[in-house]
Design an enzyme around this catalytic site. Structure first.
Site, short mmCIF file in Angstrom:
data_model
loop_
_atom_site.label_atom_id
_atom_site.label_comp_id
_atom_site.label_asym_id
_atom_site.label_seq_id
_atom_site.Cartn_x
_atom_site.Cartn_y
_atom_site.Cartn_z
CE LYS A 13 46.79 63.47 41.39
NZ LYS A 13 47.93 63.60 42.06
CG ASP A 14 49.43 59.51 44.34
OD1 ASP A 14 49.87 60.39 43.51
OD2 ASP A 14 48.79 59.82 45.25
CB VAL A 61 37.84 62.05 43.06
CG1 VAL A 61 36.81 63.06 42.89
CG2 VAL A 61 37.77 60.64 43.62
CB SER A 116 46.71 66.76 43.89
OG SER A 116 47.86 67.08 44.50
CG HIS A 132 42.45 62.49 50.96
ND1 HIS A 132 43.05 63.59 50.68
CD2 HIS A 132 43.42 61.62 50.62
CE1 HIS A 132 44.32 63.67 50.59
NE2 HIS A 132 44.64 62.45 50.44
CG MET A 185 51.21 61.84 53.44
SD MET A 185 53.10 62.22 52.92
CE MET A 185 52.70 63.51 51.56
NE ARG A 203 53.64 67.84 47.26
CZ ARG A 203 53.97 66.72 47.20
NH1 ARG A 203 53.16 65.63 46.86
NH2 ARG A 203 54.88 66.38 48.40
#
Ligand code: PAF
Length: 516
Positions: free
Chosen positions: A153-154, A180, A189, A34, A27, A191
């Site tokens: 992670k997710d 990571v 993240s 990433h 996103m 966020r």
């Protein structure tokens, strides 16, 4: 790197490609987590360099009405620079109308099973995983990648997408990559950007509490009550608002009372304006892989290479039965006479070790029999020796002791059924008798033995299959939960890659990292 902003541009790019495509959906608001996914996606597979497509699309479907869709960070120029630096071949950054041309109000949606999407994060984010599954399936249909690369992670998202891909029969492998973390332990993240320096500091209590729980588990406190209680207390002490702390089975996401198999201790907290999630993977021992199958299916070659690829110990139980057969023959004992074989098991010193070049060495009572156990004489009688109850019992006991701490791949005939029935991955590796006869002929020739006609080898293999499958003790049987892999027409590298993928579908990188 090419920037693609429409379906048309994407289709044109895709059409011209002859190499595999690895796809990393994001996103945006890209960060080092990433970047690592892009690097991993760019790794060659079976000698072939893939093209890496990343997408940046803030998917309205996966945000609740009170969530941060409007203020989600968007900076395409910065994202493009980061993606290019990490080896991305093309970046797909479509507008909402490109992805959902008919709007989002009355869309066909993907509804993952309730048991997976209404637990953990799904409880406080109703509809979120419908949105994720719907957009990912939509993107997969546009991109048609060979591989979908996602972060561990997710974890709940990863498990759900694997299930969606399997249930819809989508021709793509979902690869999970280890989380990571920033130097202070906080998982990267998008966020994290919302947090002030003080909140960032406070947020480190989340990975800290999970790491302490992992330590407690290793120290012999594997009960959910203890682990969850300790994590919850640490999070609250740090001033974080706990959404949930739970111990669940990593694949089914069902609650666990005690760590068993691959378990996930997962937590979500509110820290200032952000909702943060993290987890740790817990196991009572390192993973075990069981590879069973009939003689001559090429198990040894692929298992050895697979073990090396994943840093697992290679336990060749067939070699143990062969070594014993050699010893029985040397002692002049009738291999068919169980009562005569039994005394040879007392005080037996049978060792498997790795030679300097990583190749396996086998010794029995001080004799190096690495080569001798591959002779046709041993091959002819190993099934007879291996069929005795006393032999099975003694060698199974030794194998189980060797596997107590896990971290190994064992190969044989009854690994998944009798030796390690709780292995994380069970594979039944097989090939037709014709294919196995062909391989046996090749192997005998390479080892300098006389090569009988193929028809004769085929008959020998069929006879051995029959003996192995019909014996009373630990017959050759496919475990109910084993995956059958028929290797006719597959190159060795492709078989190894298939095994690696099956292992990774079950064991997260966090629990068993790839060797460096
Ligand atoms: O993990 C994410 O960033 C998103 O959920 C995904 C998979 C890109 C779908 O929008």
């Amino acid at each position: 790197m090419q920037l693609l902003q429409s379906r048309k541009q994407l289709a044109a790019w895709r059409q011209g490609l002859a190499v595999p495509v690895h796809f990393v959906p994001t996103m945006g608001a890209l960060h080092p987590g990433h970047q690592q996914l892009f690097r991993r996606a760019a790794e060659p597979v079976v000698g072939q360099r893939p093209a890496v497509l990343a997408s940046v699309f803030v998917n309205p479907l996966q945000f609740g009405p009170a969530e941060d869709f409007e203020r989600y960070p968007r900076d395409l120029a910065a994202d493009a620079a980061l993606a290019e630096a990490a080896g991305v071949t093309a970046l797909f950054a479509p507008a909402v109308e490109e992805v959902y041309p008919d709007g989002v109000a009355a869309l066909t949606a993907i509804h993952p099973p309730q048991g997976l999407q209404q637990v953990l994060c799904g409880r406080s984010r109703p509809g979120h995983f419908h949105g994720v599954a719907t957009v990912v399936v939509r993107l997969l249909n546009l991109v048609r990648p060979n591989r979908l690369v996602m972060g561990e992670k997710d974890w709940q998202q990863l498990v759900i997408l694997r299930k969606v891909v399997a249930d819809l029969g989508l021709p793509v492998w979902v690869q999970g990559c280890a989380t990571v973390r920033e130097p202070n332990g906080l998982a990267w993240s998008s966020r994290n950007r919302y947090l002030s320096p003080a909140e960032l500091e406070q947020a480190t209590a989340l990975p800290g509490a999970l790491a302490a729980a992992a330590q407690a588990c290793r120290a012999g406190r594997p009960r959910a009550e203890t682990l969850v209680g300790e994590v919850r207390a640490s999070l609250q002490a740090a001033g974080l608002v706990v959404d949930y702390v739970e111990l669940v089975a990593a694949q089914s996401l069902k609650p666990l009372a005690v760590v068993s198999g691959v378990a996930l201790l997962a937590a979500a907290v509110h820290c200032g304006p952000s909702r943060l999630i993290d987890h740790t993977v817990l196991m009572s021992r390192s993973p075990i892989v069981a590879i069973d199958g009939p003689a001559g299916a090429g198990k040894s070659t692929v298992t050895r290479a697979f073990a090396q690829r994943l840093g697992l110990i290679y336990l060749d139980t067939g070699a143990m039965y062969r070594a014993l057969t050699w010893w029985v023959q040397q002692q002049g004992v009738d291999p068919a006479d169980a009562a005569a074989v039994a005394p040879l098991l007392e005080g037996l010193d049978l060792q498997l070790s790795s030679g300097a070049g990583g190749e396996q060495q086998v010794t029995i009572n001080g004799h190096d029999v690495t080569e001798a156990i591959r002779s046709p004489g041993v091959t002819a009688q190993v099934s007879v020796v291996a069929a005795h109850g006393c032999v099975r019992e003694a060698l199974t006991r030794q194998q189980q002791a060797m596997g107590e701490r896990g971290g190994l791949v064992a190969e044989g005939r009854d690994i998944g059924t009798a030796v390690f029935p709780d292995a994380e991955l069970k594979v039944f590796l097989t090939a037709t008798t014709a294919e196995r006869a062909r391989r046996r002929a090749l192997d005998l020739g390479q080892r300098g033995f006389a090569v009988p006609p193929l028809a004769e080898l085929e008959a020998q293999i069929a006879e051995r299959d029959h003996l192995d499958s019909s014996r009373e003790v630990a017959p050759l049987l496919q475990a109910q939960d084993a995956v059958e892999l028929i290797t006719d027409g597959m190159a060795i590298e492709a078989v190894i890659e298939a095994l690696v993928q099956m292992f990774r579908d079950r064991v997260p990188e966090e629990a068993w990292p790839n060797p460096v």
